[in-house]
Design an enzyme around this catalytic site. Structure first.
Site, PDB file in Angstrom:
ATOM      1  N   HIS A   1       0.804  -1.113  -0.074  1.00 56.85           N
ATOM      2  CA  HIS A   1       0.061  -0.121   0.017  1.00 56.85           C
ATOM      3  C   HIS A   1       0.760   1.300   0.141  1.00 56.85           C
ATOM      4  O   HIS A   1       0.208   2.382   0.289  1.00 56.85           O
ATOM      5  CB  HIS A   1      -0.996   0.055   1.071  1.00 56.85           C
TER       6      HIS A   1
ATOM      7  N   GLY B   1      -2.176  -8.674  13.238  1.00 52.30           N
ATOM      8  CA  GLY B   1      -2.573  -7.348  13.382  1.00 52.30           C
ATOM      9  C   GLY B   1      -3.500  -6.464  12.208  1.00 52.30           C
ATOM     10  O   GLY B   1      -3.006  -5.536  12.000  1.00 52.30           O
TER      11      GLY B   1
HETATM   12  C1  BV8 Z   1      -8.129  -1.916  -5.630  1.00 49.53           C
HETATM   13  C2  BV8 Z   1      -3.100   3.209   2.310  1.00 49.53           C
HETATM   14  C3  BV8 Z   1      -8.310  -2.414  -7.789  1.00 49.53           C
HETATM   15  C4  BV8 Z   1      -3.364   4.396   2.473  1.00 49.53           C
HETATM   16  C5  BV8 Z   1      -4.810   1.634   2.248  1.00 49.53           C
HETATM   17  C6  BV8 Z   1     -13.513  -6.623  -2.724  1.00 49.53           C
HETATM   18  C7  BV8 Z   1     -14.513  -6.726  -2.000  1.00 49.53           C
HETATM   19  C8  BV8 Z   1     -14.788  -5.622  -1.151  1.00 49.53           C
HETATM   20  C9  BV8 Z   1     -14.501  -4.500  -1.682  1.00 49.53           C
HETATM   21  C10 BV8 Z   1     -13.214  -4.377  -2.620  1.00 49.53           C
HETATM   22  C11 BV8 Z   1     -12.849  -5.710  -3.159  1.00 49.53           C
HETATM   23  N1  BV8 Z   1     -11.917  -5.223  -4.093  1.00 49.53           N
HETATM   24  C12 BV8 Z   1     -11.695  -3.972  -3.944  1.00 49.53           C
HETATM   25  C13 BV8 Z   1     -12.529  -3.521  -2.981  1.00 49.53           C
HETATM   26  C14 BV8 Z   1     -12.464  -1.818  -3.015  1.00 49.53           C
HETATM   27  C15 BV8 Z   1     -11.374  -1.687  -1.781  1.00 49.53           C
HETATM   28  C16 BV8 Z   1     -11.698  -2.246  -0.350  1.00 49.53           C
HETATM   29  O1  BV8 Z   1     -10.938  -3.468  -0.122  1.00 49.53           O
HETATM   30  N2  BV8 Z   1     -12.694  -1.974   0.417  1.00 49.53           N
HETATM   31  C17 BV8 Z   1     -12.827  -2.275   1.833  1.00 49.53           C
HETATM   32  C18 BV8 Z   1     -12.950  -1.245   2.686  1.00 49.53           C
HETATM   33  C19 BV8 Z   1     -14.201  -3.122   1.862  1.00 49.53           C
HETATM   34  N3  BV8 Z   1      -9.963  -2.036  -1.860  1.00 49.53           N
HETATM   35  C20 BV8 Z   1      -9.345  -0.982  -2.617  1.00 49.53           C
HETATM   36  O2  BV8 Z   1      -9.776  -0.149  -3.226  1.00 49.53           O
HETATM   37  C21 BV8 Z   1      -7.845  -1.361  -3.125  1.00 49.53           C
HETATM   38  N4  BV8 Z   1      -7.822  -1.226  -4.500  1.00 49.53           N
HETATM   39  O3  BV8 Z   1      -8.888  -2.983  -5.161  1.00 49.53           O
HETATM   40  O4  BV8 Z   1      -7.949  -1.738  -6.796  1.00 49.53           O
HETATM   41  C22 BV8 Z   1      -9.730  -1.875  -7.955  1.00 49.53           C
HETATM   42  C23 BV8 Z   1     -10.087  -0.702  -8.056  1.00 49.53           C
HETATM   43  C24 BV8 Z   1     -11.329  -0.193  -8.145  1.00 49.53           C
HETATM   44  C25 BV8 Z   1     -12.319  -0.999  -7.832  1.00 49.53           C
HETATM   45  C26 BV8 Z   1     -12.329  -2.526  -7.549  1.00 49.53           C
HETATM   46  C27 BV8 Z   1     -10.881  -2.702  -7.763  1.00 49.53           C
HETATM   47  C28 BV8 Z   1      -6.937  -0.632  -2.309  1.00 49.53           C
HETATM   48  C29 BV8 Z   1      -6.840  -0.742  -1.065  1.00 49.53           C
HETATM   49  C30 BV8 Z   1      -5.839  -0.086  -0.458  1.00 49.53           C
HETATM   50  C31 BV8 Z   1      -6.073   1.246   0.401  1.00 49.53           C
HETATM   51  N5  BV8 Z   1      -4.983   1.808   1.124  1.00 49.53           N
HETATM   52  N6  BV8 Z   1      -3.785   2.154   2.981  1.00 49.53           N
HETATM   53  C32 BV8 Z   1      -3.088   5.041   3.643  1.00 49.53           C
HETATM   54  O5  BV8 Z   1      -2.698   4.366   4.795  1.00 49.53           O
HETATM   55  O6  BV8 Z   1      -3.575   6.110   4.160  1.00 49.53           O
HETATM   56  S1  BV8 Z   1      -5.738   0.408   3.260  1.00 49.53           S
HETATM   57  C33 BV8 Z   1      -5.579   0.669   4.846  1.00 49.53           C
HETATM   58  O7  BV8 Z   1      -6.674   0.329   5.332  1.00 49.53           O
HETATM   59  C34 BV8 Z   1      -4.465  -0.059   5.433  1.00 49.53           C
HETATM   60  O8  BV8 Z   1      -3.232  -0.080   4.622  1.00 49.53           O
HETATM   61  C35 BV8 Z   1      -4.903  -1.406   5.715  1.00 49.53           C
HETATM   62  O9  BV8 Z   1      -4.783  -2.120   4.565  1.00 49.53           O
HETATM   63  C36 BV8 Z   1      -6.529  -1.141   5.875  1.00 49.53           C
HETATM   64  C37 BV8 Z   1      -6.576  -1.085   7.372  1.00 49.53           C
HETATM   65  O10 BV8 Z   1      -6.613  -2.524   7.771  1.00 49.53           O
HETATM   66  P1  BV8 Z   1      -5.792  -3.076   8.804  1.00 49.53           P
HETATM   67  O11 BV8 Z   1      -4.190  -2.816   8.814  1.00 49.53           O
HETATM   68  O12 BV8 Z   1      -5.967  -4.560   9.323  1.00 49.53           O
HETATM   69  O13 BV8 Z   1      -6.155  -2.167  10.101  1.00 49.53           O
HETATM   70  P2  BV8 Z   1      -7.619  -2.248  10.908  1.00 49.53           P
HETATM   71  O14 BV8 Z   1      -7.754  -0.853  11.661  1.00 49.53           O
HETATM   72  O15 BV8 Z   1      -8.890  -2.340   9.899  1.00 49.53           O
HETATM   73  O16 BV8 Z   1      -7.515  -3.295  11.997  1.00 49.53           O
HETATM   74  C38 BV8 Z   1      -6.483  -3.398  12.744  1.00 49.53           C
HETATM   75  C39 BV8 Z   1      -6.550  -4.917  13.252  1.00 49.53           C
HETATM   76  O17 BV8 Z   1      -5.528  -4.946  14.443  1.00 49.53           O
HETATM   77  C40 BV8 Z   1      -7.735  -5.501  13.988  1.00 49.53           C
HETATM   78  O18 BV8 Z   1      -8.287  -6.697  13.554  1.00 49.53           O
HETATM   79  C41 BV8 Z   1      -7.541  -5.463  15.597  1.00 49.53           C
HETATM   80  O19 BV8 Z   1      -8.076  -6.464  16.350  1.00 49.53           O
HETATM   81  C42 BV8 Z   1      -6.076  -5.759  15.367  1.00 49.53           C
HETATM   82  N7  BV8 Z   1      -5.448  -5.256  16.745  1.00 49.53           N
HETATM   83  C43 BV8 Z   1      -5.464  -4.082  17.191  1.00 49.53           C
HETATM   84  N8  BV8 Z   1      -4.380  -3.847  18.187  1.00 49.53           N
HETATM   85  C44 BV8 Z   1      -3.444  -5.083  18.055  1.00 49.53           C
HETATM   86  C45 BV8 Z   1      -4.167  -6.037  17.080  1.00 49.53           C
HETATM   87  N9  BV8 Z   1      -3.638  -6.991  16.728  1.00 49.53           N
HETATM   88  C46 BV8 Z   1      -2.372  -7.345  17.486  1.00 49.53           C
HETATM   89  N10 BV8 Z   1      -2.001  -6.597  18.443  1.00 49.53           N
HETATM   90  C47 BV8 Z   1      -2.314  -5.477  18.707  1.00 49.53           C
HETATM   91  N11 BV8 Z   1      -1.755  -4.705  19.663  1.00 49.53           N
END
Ligand code: BV8
Ligand code: ZN
Length: 244
Positions: A120, A188
């Site tokens: 990313h 994570g």
């Molecule tokens: C794309 C950079 C082609 C920017 C980021 C299929 C199905 C549904 C939707 C889609 C699909 N395919 C594509 C999509 C759309 C979309 C998507 O997935 N949407 C989601 C919201 C449903 N994907 C995209 O747009 C991707 N591009 O597919 O291109 C395309 C284009 C158009 C249309 C179709 C296809 C691009 C995705 C990348 C976006 N950029 N980051 C920035 O950082 O500013 S994503 C960003 O969010 C992060 O990089 C990361 O990937 C994500 C966050 O997730 P996590 O890192 O998991 O963090 P989160 O807070 O969610 O969870 C934290 C976890 O840690 C929790 O589980 C928690 O319990 C745990 N935790 C907390 N503390 C601890 C811990 N674990 C252990 N120890 C601890 N102490």
């Protein structure tokens, strides 16, 4: 399905020829970096997902840059934690660890990891939205927001926004790492953002043992061979410690 514990995972790691790990915001939580979906997932009442889009940047580049500059400031003050350091130590010891990260914070680099695939992008890289020129800028707070390129074009953060495709070569390497891995660690991440979230299932269907480390359940918990509940900074050092 039988779920294995810490001791078994430690044995797997010792005998594995190839290990790959996917990390998310959770591994940086204990370094003081807010996660995306946890309590810190909001900035000034904006959902992270609304700010991390080309549309938001086109609409209000200053607002988007204020958010990224704020995050850069937080990250610059942060330090890699025991979780980041344990993965760097495993890479050194094992030699065959490939780290796929969704994080743009650069804390894996600062912990000493080298084989990193930043699927990313990187918050410390700036890219011109006109000529495409990329440059690294490590200043915690940028003197001018939004920053401009030498060609006069607006610069954007060198990260992948929602709706944008991932860097092709890096993504192909990440998929290959999942296919080739004997052990696939999922650390994570809430595993809801695609295509990154699909890597665990790809590893599983290619014969890997999937080991999840998270304080909470995620969609990966359903098919993981081991789901170690707890913080990354606590569990990872214990997994790597062969005195135990
Ligand atoms: C794309 C950079 C082609 C920017 C980021 C299929 C199905 C549904 C939707 C889609 C699909 N395919 C594509 C999509 C759309 C979309 C998507 O997935 N949407 C989601 C919201 C449903 N994907 C995209 O747009 C991707 N591009 O597919 O291109 C395309 C284009 C158009 C249309 C179709 C296809 C691009 C995705 C990348 C976006 N950029 N980051 C920035 O950082 O500013 S994503 C960003 O969010 C992060 O990089 C990361 O990937 C994500 C966050 O997730 P996590 O890192 O998991 O963090 P989160 O807070 O969610 O969870 C934290 C976890 O840690 C929790 O589980 C928690 O319990 C745990 N935790 C907390 N503390 C601890 C811990 N674990 C252990 N120890 C601890 N102490
Ligand atoms: Zn330019």
């Amino acid at each position: 399905m039988l779920l294995w514990g810490m001791d078994q995972v430690r044995e797997w790691l010792k005998s594995a020829r190839s290990i790959a790990a996917l990390t998310g915001a959770g591994i940086s939580a204990e370094s003081g970096i807010p996660t995306f979906r946890g309590p810190g997932g909001f900035w000034r009442n904006h959902r992270s997902e609304d700010l991390a889009t080309p549309q938001a940047f086109a609409r209000d580049p200053s607002l988007v840059w204020e958010w990224y500059d704020w995050r850069r400031g937080l990250i610059a003050k942060a330090r890699p934690n025991a979780g980041h350091c344990a993965l760097a130590a495993l890479e050194l010891k094992h030699g065959q660890l490939l780290l796929v990260t969704q994080n743009v914070d650069g804390l894996h680099d600062r912990a000493g990891s080298r084989n990193i695939l930043k699927i990313h992008g990187d918050i410390w890289t700036l890219r011109c939205s006109v000529c495409g020129r990329e440059r690294e800028d490590l200043r915690a707070s940028l003197p001018q927001l939004p920053p401009r390129c030498t060609c006069g074009g607006l610069e954007r953060p060198g990260v992948v926004w929602f709706g944008e495709s991932l860097p092709q070569r890096i993504w192909a390497q990440a998929e290959q790492a999942a296919r080739d891995s004997e052990i696939f660690l999922v650390i994570g991440t809430s595993a809801v953002v695609y295509p990154a979230a699909g890597l665990a299932a790809l590893a599983k269907s290619s014969g890997a043992r999937v080991v999840e480390i998270n304080v909470d359940d995620t969609p990966v918990s359903a098919f993981a061979d081991a789901s170690l509940k707890g913080s990354a900074a606590e569990i990872l050092p214990r997994l790597m410690d062969d005195r135990l």
